[in-house]
Enzyme design. Structure first.
Site, PDB file in Angstrom:
ATOM      1  N   GLU A   1      24.171  -3.831   1.037  1.00  0.00           N
ATOM      2  CA  GLU A   1      23.149  -3.098   0.295  1.00  0.00           C
ATOM      3  C   GLU A   1      22.465  -4.076  -0.668  1.00  0.00           C
ATOM      4  O   GLU A   1      23.104  -5.010  -1.179  1.00  0.00           O
ATOM      5  CB  GLU A   1      23.843  -1.976  -0.487  1.00  0.00           C
ATOM      6  CG  GLU A   1      22.945  -1.056  -1.267  1.00  0.00           C
ATOM      7  CD  GLU A   1      23.746   0.000  -2.035  1.00  0.00           C
ATOM      8  OE1 GLU A   1      23.190   1.065  -2.286  1.00  0.00           O
ATOM      9  OE2 GLU A   1      24.927  -0.259  -2.380  1.00  0.00           O
TER      10      GLU A   1
ATOM     11  N   LYS B   1      18.550   5.979   1.557  1.00  0.00           N
ATOM     12  CA  LYS B   1      19.822   6.490   1.030  1.00  0.00           C
ATOM     13  C   LYS B   1      19.692   7.934   0.560  1.00  0.00           C
ATOM     14  O   LYS B   1      18.848   8.250  -0.287  1.00  0.00           O
ATOM     15  CB  LYS B   1      20.279   5.594  -0.123  1.00  0.00           C
ATOM     16  CG  LYS B   1      21.664   5.900  -0.660  1.00  0.00           C
ATOM     17  CD  LYS B   1      22.024   4.886  -1.738  1.00  0.00           C
ATOM     18  CE  LYS B   1      23.423   5.070  -2.256  1.00  0.00           C
ATOM     19  NZ  LYS B   1      23.740   4.086  -3.329  1.00  0.00           N
TER      20      LYS B   1
ATOM     21  N   CYS C   1      26.767   2.649   1.085  1.00  0.00           N
ATOM     22  CA  CYS C   1      27.483   2.708  -0.185  1.00  0.00           C
ATOM     23  C   CYS C   1      28.028   4.102  -0.526  1.00  0.00           C
ATOM     24  O   CYS C   1      28.950   4.584   0.123  1.00  0.00           O
ATOM     25  CB  CYS C   1      26.588   2.164  -1.289  1.00  0.00           C
ATOM     26  SG  CYS C   1      27.522   1.544  -2.731  1.00  0.00           S
TER      27      CYS C   1
END
Length: 275
Positions: free
Chosen positions: A52, A122, A161
């Site tokens: 990321e 995300k 993540c």
């Protein structure tokens, strides 16, 4: 007696994990990416997975001014390097938002021919453990088409993540055909955080009978500790907190064997519905 036909050999896919430590110097980050491609190419990898925020990372806070579009220098570099080496790549970046006070945390997938397969934005923002990503990041739509990259019979589904804490995100990718979950991350350090990272990666592998390739940022404020987990929950590779590159092979036969022995996906009674 006639020879028995030999069943076709199922392919394996070679993956290089690039546990980089990137910063706010975008040119330096791009040079680190070039080096990672050189290593992956030398290892004859099929795909390079980077963390990321590979394009730019400030562990103190998300810097909105570091965002750049999909046709900017970072993604352009990924595409050029993929063409040069034949290595596909999955990497985190920061995209501009229509709101100048926000940016979009994204992971892009580029195939070995340099084509941009897609960008995953995300969905779950890290508003936890004292952090508030939603103050500076715009969440991606929960009902967006899952990003899945096909490589030699394996299908790599992308999340990032904090998404790792949400089993629905992984299951939606598996429902879209993924049998490998790829998790670029900059997993924040803190009490129990490295343990959570490891345990969640193993859990996502076991419950979905799929491989997990989770690649973390190294450096200040993050845990590193990239990990590869098999569909049976066995850890095949685990790195420490320092920057490094490692290469592993993922075996399609092993995925089939585990799913035949443990048909939990076929036995489930609930579906994932975005909201």
């Amino acid at each position: 007696m006639a020879d028995r036909p030999v069943p076709p050999e199922r392919p394996s896919v070679r993956v290089t994990l690039g546990q980089l430590s990137t910063g706010t110097d975008r040119a330096a980050n791009r040079e680190a990416v070039r080096d990672a491609f050189r290593t992956a190419s030398y290892a004859r990898a099929d795909v390079l997975v980077l963390p990321e925020y590979t394009s730019a990372f400030d562990p103190r806070a998300v810097a909105v001014d570091l965002a750049e579009p999909l046709d900017g220098p970072f993604v352009t570099l990924l595409r050029e390097q993929a063409v040069r080496t034949g290595v596909a790549v999955i990497a985190g970046t920061l995209l501009p938002s229509a709101d100048p006070a926000h940016a979009v945390n994204a992971v892009v997938a580029v195939d070995g021919a340099g084509e941009l397969v897609g960008a995953y934005r995300k969905v779950h923002l890290y508003d936890a453990f004292g952090a508030r990503e939603s103050d500076v990041l715009e969440a991606g739509p929960a009902d967006a088409t899952p990003l899945v990259l096909s490589l030699q019979g394996l299908r790599f589904g992308v999340l990032t993540c904090y998404d790792l804490r949400f089993p629905e995100s992984a299951r939606r990718l598996v429902d879209a055909g993924a049998n490998v979950l790829v998790v670029p991350a900059a997993w924040a350090d803190g009490p129990l955080k490295a343990m959570h990272w490891r345990a969640l990666a193993i859990a996502r592998a076991i419950e979905n009978t799929c491989a997990v390739v989770a690649v973390g940022q190294a450096g200040r404020g993050v845990v590193g500790r990239s990990i590869v987990v098999g569909p049976d929950g066995v850890v095949g590779l685990e790195m420490d907190e320092k920057p490094a590159l490692r290469t592993v092979d993922l075996d399609a036969d092993r995925l089939d064997q585990v799913r035949a022995a443990n048909p939990s996906l076929a036995n489930r009674r609930y579906a994932v519905v975005p909201r």
